[in-house]
Design a protein around this motif. Structure first.
Motif, PDB file in Angstrom:
ATOM      1  N   PHE A   1      38.644  67.216  67.971  1.00  0.00           N
ATOM      2  CA  PHE A   1      37.353  67.792  68.342  1.00  0.00           C
ATOM      3  C   PHE A   1      36.859  68.728  67.255  1.00  0.00           C
ATOM      4  O   PHE A   1      37.662  69.393  66.587  1.00  0.00           O
ATOM      5  N   PRO A   2      35.550  68.839  67.118  1.00  0.00           N
ATOM      6  CA  PRO A   2      34.996  69.899  66.280  1.00  0.00           C
ATOM      7  C   PRO A   2      35.224  71.264  66.932  1.00  0.00           C
ATOM      8  O   PRO A   2      35.840  71.367  67.996  1.00  0.00           O
ATOM      9  N   VAL A   3      34.717  72.308  66.301  1.00  0.00           N
ATOM     10  CA  VAL A   3      34.849  73.656  66.852  1.00  0.00           C
ATOM     11  C   VAL A   3      34.056  73.734  68.154  1.00  0.00           C
ATOM     12  O   VAL A   3      32.834  73.558  68.168  1.00  0.00           O
ATOM     13  N   TYR A   4      34.767  73.989  69.254  1.00  0.00           N
ATOM     14  CA  TYR A   4      34.123  74.034  70.565  1.00  0.00           C
ATOM     15  C   TYR A   4      35.050  74.775  71.515  1.00  0.00           C
ATOM     16  O   TYR A   4      36.257  74.525  71.539  1.00  0.00           O
ATOM     17  N   GLY A   5      34.498  75.662  72.306  1.00  0.00           N
ATOM     18  CA  GLY A   5      35.284  76.374  73.304  1.00  0.00           C
ATOM     19  C   GLY A   5      36.039  77.557  72.738  1.00  0.00           C
ATOM     20  O   GLY A   5      36.001  78.656  73.286  1.00  0.00           O
ATOM     21  N   GLU A   6      36.743  77.335  71.672  1.00  0.00           N
ATOM     22  CA  GLU A   6      37.376  78.388  70.872  1.00  0.00           C
ATOM     23  C   GLU A   6      36.771  78.332  69.479  1.00  0.00           C
ATOM     24  O   GLU A   6      36.155  77.329  69.100  1.00  0.00           O
ATOM     25  N   VAL A   7      36.965  79.386  68.712  1.00  0.00           N
ATOM     26  CA  VAL A   7      36.528  79.345  67.313  1.00  0.00           C
ATOM     27  C   VAL A   7      37.647  78.649  66.547  1.00  0.00           C
ATOM     28  O   VAL A   7      38.390  79.236  65.763  1.00  0.00           O
ATOM     29  N   ALA A   8      37.761  77.356  66.813  1.00  0.00           N
ATOM     30  CA  ALA A   8      38.889  76.577  66.300  1.00  0.00           C
ATOM     31  C   ALA A   8      38.628  75.107  66.559  1.00  0.00           C
ATOM     32  O   ALA A   8      37.906  74.743  67.496  1.00  0.00           O
ATOM     33  N   THR A   9      39.219  74.259  65.736  1.00  0.00           N
ATOM     34  CA  THR A   9      39.252  72.830  65.984  1.00  0.00           C
ATOM     35  C   THR A   9      40.406  72.522  66.936  1.00  0.00           C
ATOM     36  O   THR A   9      41.256  73.372  67.199  1.00  0.00           O
ATOM     37  N   LYS A  10      40.444  71.291  67.434  1.00  0.00           N
ATOM     38  CA  LYS A  10      41.470  70.928  68.417  1.00  0.00           C
ATOM     39  C   LYS A  10      41.990  69.527  68.123  1.00  0.00           C
ATOM     40  O   LYS A  10      41.203  68.610  67.851  1.00  0.00           O
TER      41      LYS A  10
END
Length: 394
Positions: free
Chosen positions: A262-271
């Motif tokens: 995933f792109p950066v979403y929900g957290e300031v981070a990729t997943k």
């Protein structure tokens, strides 16, 4: 013994969606029961993001993909909340690594065949074209990619909360922190035995995921479900703009192992996660400790194919997949107790949750679902033949 017209047991992704759809028709005659706190992290429906996509390589899911988007649109329209973020989506097949590993059955042609059948537009890209479009990737040259622009993210935790809020708005009651000990037929209806007493309903929807067989024990039905402990890792990439949802798509990477990201979403981070591959467990024996082997496997994939996607590990979290031998959903009534509906999402149902809620409502109210569910029958050989081999879609 108190009564309701319909009781929903388990308020994760499928249960919360069913509760909303039922309440929209029946109002205060609907009760939802959750054994933990609402929004807990012990099951399969936690976290910020799930991939939603039209890309399906099997007919029984391809026919549901478009209607699932429409169902999410309906939830967004009623709630005024955004749940789906379109990022575009890639299926990348590393054909060299896949042949050498001799694993898995998915391929690009399986997806494009379904797209062609249902008139869905897509693009095919070779390795060079993939990197030209998204220079964040590093490739070996043997990759082929499929891009579909409608793919994106459905916010799992937010969607559950919205479904429950809408259910309450229509009059449904929600009981959390209430363990269901048994569901059993009771005349033409069913009894739901809980730590807070016994409740009777005309119909019961069991959406208990990893706890399904515990809840159904008194019905005499035991489903051959495998519970797996899976995990995802969030990386605090310093290259936020490169991996913003407008600039980087959700992806699935089919190679020696099958990853999704995933792109950066929900957290300031990729997943990043891996589809399947976790160790077998039970809902009572599972731990919340990440598997270090898989953590290192993820890091190696990122280093090789998405070096700027990575960064300091923000955290790794675990969840449960509850999977029938053929990894197909279970959406059906019990053969000898049709007043009890059973739902199992096989570890990949969240993208369809808003739609499945309506299908479970149809089953509970003795209506023919508006979409085909024969493949999800509780009497199919995968669930009734003890010799049926496990054939998880890896």
């Amino acid at each position: 013994m108190t009564g309701s017209r319909v009781i929903v047991v388990g308020l994760g992704g499928l249960g919360s969606a069913a509760l909303y759809r039922l309440a929209a028709e029946l109002g205060s005659e609907v009760l939802g029961i959750e054994q933990f706190e609402v929004g807990h992290h012990r099951g399969a429906s936690q976290d910020h993001s799930r991939i939603i996509r039209l890309a399906q390589h099997e007919e029984q899911y391809a026919v549901l993909a478009g209607p699932a988007y429409k169902a999410w649109d309906e939830i967004e329209a009623e709630s005024g909340q955004q749940l789906v973020t379109r990022t575009g989506g890639l299926v990348v097949e590393d054909r060299i690594a896949r042949r050498s590993a001799a694993t898995g059955t998915r391929n690009i042609e399986g997806y494009t065949a379904m797209f062609d059948r249902y008139g869905v537009g897509y693009e095919l890209l070779d390795a060079d074209s993939l990197v030209e479009r998204w220079p964040q990737f590093r490739v070996s040259g043997g990759e082929q990619a499929l891009y579909q622009h409608e793919s994106g993210i459905v916010d799992a935790a937010r969607a559950n909360a919205v479904h429950l809020a809408l259910a309450r708005a229509h009059g449904a009651e929600v009981m959390s922190g209430t363990r269901v000990r048994a569901v059993r037929p009771d005349g033409a209806g069913a009894a739901v035995v809980t730590d807070a007493g016994t409740f009777r309903a005309d119909r019961v929807v069991v959406a208990g995921d990893a706890w399904t067989n515990q809840v159904l024990a008194d019905t005499g039905v035991t489903l051959p479900l495998t519970v797996l402990q899976e995990q995802v890792t969030y990386y605090a990439t310093p290259y936020l703009a490169e991996f913003a949802p407008a600039r980087f798509p959700v992806f699935m990477w089919h190679g020696r192992h099958n990853f999704y990201g995933f792109p950066v979403y929900g957290e300031v981070a990729t997943k990043l996660g891996q589809h399947m591959g976790g160790h077998e467990t039970t809902p009572d024996d599972r731990t919340f400790d990440p598997d270090p082997v898989r953590r290192e496997r993820y890091a190696a994939f990122v280093d090789r194919h998405l070096p700027r996607f990575g960064g300091p590990e923000l955290y790794t979290k675990t969840c449960l997949y509850t999977v029938p031998p053929d990894q197909n959903f279970v959406l059906d009534t019990l053969p000898d107790a049709p007043q009890i509906v059973v739902a199992n999402g096989a570890g990949h149902a969240f993208k369809f949750a808003a739609l499945i809620g309506g299908m479970l409502t149809d089953l509970a109210l003795d209506r023919e679902p508006g979409h085909p569910i024969d493949a999800f029958s509780i009497t199919r050989p995968a669930l009734t033949d003890p010799s049926f081999p496990r054939s998880f879609h890896v």
